[in-house]
Design an enzyme around this catalytic site. Sequence first.
Site, PDB file in Angstrom:
ATOM      1  N   GLU A   1       0.891  -1.191   0.197  1.00  9.33           N
ATOM      2  CA  GLU A   1      -0.135  -0.092   0.041  1.00  9.33           C
ATOM      3  C   GLU A   1       0.752   1.334  -0.063  1.00  9.33           C
ATOM      4  OE1 GLU A   1       0.536  -2.247   2.509  1.00  9.33           O
ATOM      5  OE2 GLU A   1      -1.410  -2.205   3.544  1.00  9.33           O
TER       6      GLU A   1
ATOM      7  N   ASP B   1      -0.968  -4.739   4.198  1.00 13.92           N
ATOM      8  CA  ASP B   1      -1.025  -4.970   5.339  1.00 13.92           C
ATOM      9  C   ASP B   1      -1.731  -6.415   6.011  1.00 13.92           C
ATOM     10  OD1 ASP B   1       0.991  -3.157   5.737  1.00 13.92           O
ATOM     11  OD2 ASP B   1      -0.327  -1.875   6.488  1.00 13.92           O
TER      12      ASP B   1
ATOM     13  N   ASP C   1      -3.998  -6.840   8.271  1.00 13.97           N
ATOM     14  CA  ASP C   1      -5.324  -6.569   9.007  1.00 13.97           C
ATOM     15  C   ASP C   1      -6.152  -6.555   8.023  1.00 13.97           C
ATOM     16  OD1 ASP C   1      -4.814  -4.183   8.034  1.00 13.97           O
ATOM     17  OD2 ASP C   1      -4.933  -3.122   9.953  1.00 13.97           O
TER      18      ASP C   1
ATOM     19  N   GLU D   1      -8.364  -4.062   7.140  1.00 15.16           N
ATOM     20  CA  GLU D   1      -7.833  -2.866   6.089  1.00 15.16           C
ATOM     21  C   GLU D   1      -7.114  -3.114   4.927  1.00 15.16           C
ATOM     22  OE1 GLU D   1      -8.700   0.497   7.829  1.00 15.16           O
ATOM     23  OE2 GLU D   1      -8.754   1.115   5.871  1.00 15.16           O
TER      24      GLU D   1
ATOM     25  N   TYR E   1       4.322  -5.282  12.760  1.00 22.81           N
ATOM     26  CA  TYR E   1       3.167  -4.628  12.290  1.00 22.81           C
ATOM     27  C   TYR E   1       2.746  -3.904  13.760  1.00 22.81           C
ATOM     28  CZ  TYR E   1      -0.734  -3.157   9.885  1.00 22.81           C
ATOM     29  OH  TYR E   1      -1.942  -2.752   9.256  1.00 22.81           O
TER      30      TYR E   1
ATOM     31  N   ARG F   1      -0.375  -2.259  14.132  1.00 17.79           N
ATOM     32  CA  ARG F   1      -1.829  -2.309  14.469  1.00 17.79           C
ATOM     33  C   ARG F   1      -2.182  -3.826  15.005  1.00 17.79           C
ATOM     34  NH1 ARG F   1      -4.129   1.551   9.837  1.00 17.79           N
ATOM     35  NH2 ARG F   1      -4.453  -0.304   8.660  1.00 17.79           N
TER      36      ARG F   1
ATOM     37  N   HIS G   1      -0.996 -10.748  14.392  1.00 15.31           N
ATOM     38  CA  HIS G   1      -0.313 -11.847  14.988  1.00 15.31           C
ATOM     39  C   HIS G   1       0.772 -11.625  15.964  1.00 15.31           C
ATOM     40  CE1 HIS G   1      -1.128 -13.232  10.499  1.00 15.31           C
ATOM     41  NE2 HIS G   1      -2.300 -13.729  11.298  1.00 15.31           N
TER      42      HIS G   1
END
Length: 738
Positions: free
Chosen positions: A7, A78, A80, A82, A320, A322, A367
């Site tokens: 992204e 990513d 998640d 989103e 990551y 989030r 995770h």
Amino acid sequence: MNLVVVESPSKSKTIKKYLGKDYTVLASKGHVADLPKSELGVEVEKNFEPKYIVTNKKSLAELKKAYKDADKLILAVDLDREGEAIAWHVAQRLGAVDKNGKPKKDKKVERIVFDEITKDAINEAIKKPRSIDINLVNAQQSRRVLDRLVGYKLSPLLWKKIAFGLSAGRVQSVALRLVVEREEERDAFKAEEYWSIEAYSNLKEKGKVEILSNDQENETDILEKIKNIKESTDIPLYLFKIEGKTPKLTNIATASAIVDDVKDKEWIINNVEISESLRYPKPPFITSTLQQTASNWLGMSAKRTMMAAQALYEAGFITYMRTDSLHMSVQAVDQVRSYINKKFGVQYLPQSAIQYKTKSKLAQEAHECIRPVDFTKTADDLGLTDEKSKIYNLIRNRALSSQMTPAKVETISLFVDIGKYQFKSSGQRITFDGYLKVYPEKISETILPVVSKGDQIYPEFIVQSQHFTQPPARYSEASLIKKLEELGIGRPSTYVSIISTIQTRNYIEKDGKYFVPTDVGKVVIKLLKKYFLNIVDYGFTAQMEENLDKVAVGKLDWVNMLKDFYLPFEKELKEKDKTLTRDEFKILGQAPGDIKCPKCGSKMVIKLGKYGRFYSCSKFPDCDGMLGIEKEGDETPVDINSDEFTSLYEKAPKTDDGREYVLKTGRFGKFWAHPDYPKVKDARPLTIKPEKMEEIYGEIPKTDDGRMYILKKGRFGEFWAHPDYPKVKDIKKISKKK
Ligand SMILES: [Zn+2]
């Protein structure tokens, strides 16, 4: 050639380093498709089908061009929900997958996920691709649709009943309710006076006992003196119990009587208690705890913290950012343990690795905890500066300390009994620092001299101090995030947007680092609580968040979930639109007692009007008396006689006796105010001349009977409103604007 989609450009730069020349890495630059802003964009009757539009044509065109020559599409966005939704949108727009995320005939599509952007992790992920997880996509879609339905359906009601331009969101309204209710608790709070007694004592007698009274009036002098006393005396004691009970001294007389009772008595130590306790390290960071700690320790907002963390992730320095999982990978635990052993020695290394249990039951797409990718590297080693360096060190130290031994703290308590009064002194010192070596939490140390039971001590100063109970503190960003998390309302991806939304909508203001609700914020909550309790109900909102989590793991059908929510909500909306009255929500409270209605002399109430607060007769609508409340001016001076102004705007209106109205600035822009405003509550809009209107805004729409539409300004910009708006709900877009 393989096309890899991520992204962000900085992430693509990092990944490019690890993949060979067979891979082309391109960034989607966020979402390429979303719901349209100008309309609801959800077909409720067709199972809530979202009407997505392309929001980033340029990026999509670049992706399409590269995809033409690609053998395989690899979605590396990513991990998640989103990210999954971005992967799905991109793959669909490229014509690679169908609506369920399944590759179309002859198309090779792979979805890869990784917690950290390192060579090993990327290679590992490339070896183990999966397909698009439509459950994660649906969880993201349902959040988007749910928020859209609430926002776009409820807001027009607020416009009609309170003021134009307002909006109500789903989760943010709950956050706003917390802030509003805390303010109400504070308003209702009555401070109670209480007194404490401290005796600053020495091991040797130094003369007469001095009595000090520390009340509000002499506070600063005394405080300075007490500070010196604390440093110059050996043992600070305080009145701990009276006849075995916690003392309740409500006035100075009670306190003084006790001081008189004890000051000339013998002070003998009756008991010495020594104990050692362990202070355990905290678990590594998840999103919410990182945001809270960065706010408390570094004074950084959640938004800035996440920006720094994202940059660190995309550069391959941390995992990551989030996440709501406390899990640390086996390799990472091995790495951190060997580092601790080497750097600090075996006494700082627990015998076995510490396992932390994740609270969130359904935390499956997230995770790992937030930790450095390489524990041996400090911020300096990585060449980091400024906020990135601060956030990196915080993350590293916290993760490092989470696998270190506890600190040891020795606590000593001394007791002195004088008749029915018991005085106590507490000291503590750190005997082994353990994890505090890298994560310096504040532990105040008070070192007491070595004394034994039976020793006599001598009070030098006895201080009686006045205190008042404190109202509950306002929420700061950190404590609001903590509260939302406790209530099960926030999610790693939503804290930042919740807080920034209620701030940009002017529902809350900041007083220092604390949130204070505005009048509009209070009124919005009043309406929602009375008529749409579900929308601001803590339990209901937490349940909705849990339902979204269930959709993410395929345990709940998203269309059914939306139906269960929306059908009753829609019914309620229609009913409430008819029944609720505009006026009751505008009342903010009672006017001060000396303010009387200029027309009938009755009491007045404070109301929220188009241009802020004003006093209104409590007999309204039988009496329409009102008075203005002067708000300190945020007025920008404008020369209304300048050519620029006169050529563009209509002349100032005049009063019946020929006086000109005055240009003022209110909450929603400039307006003409009666010269006796705010006493005479008469305001008129500042209007652009019709000929200029056409020039600037294109043709002015007209009604069937030839009346012109009126230019209005809302939260999303200007628009044409039917002359009977808001009664007639008809607005038109502006075709051109110069
Ligand atoms: Zn009146």
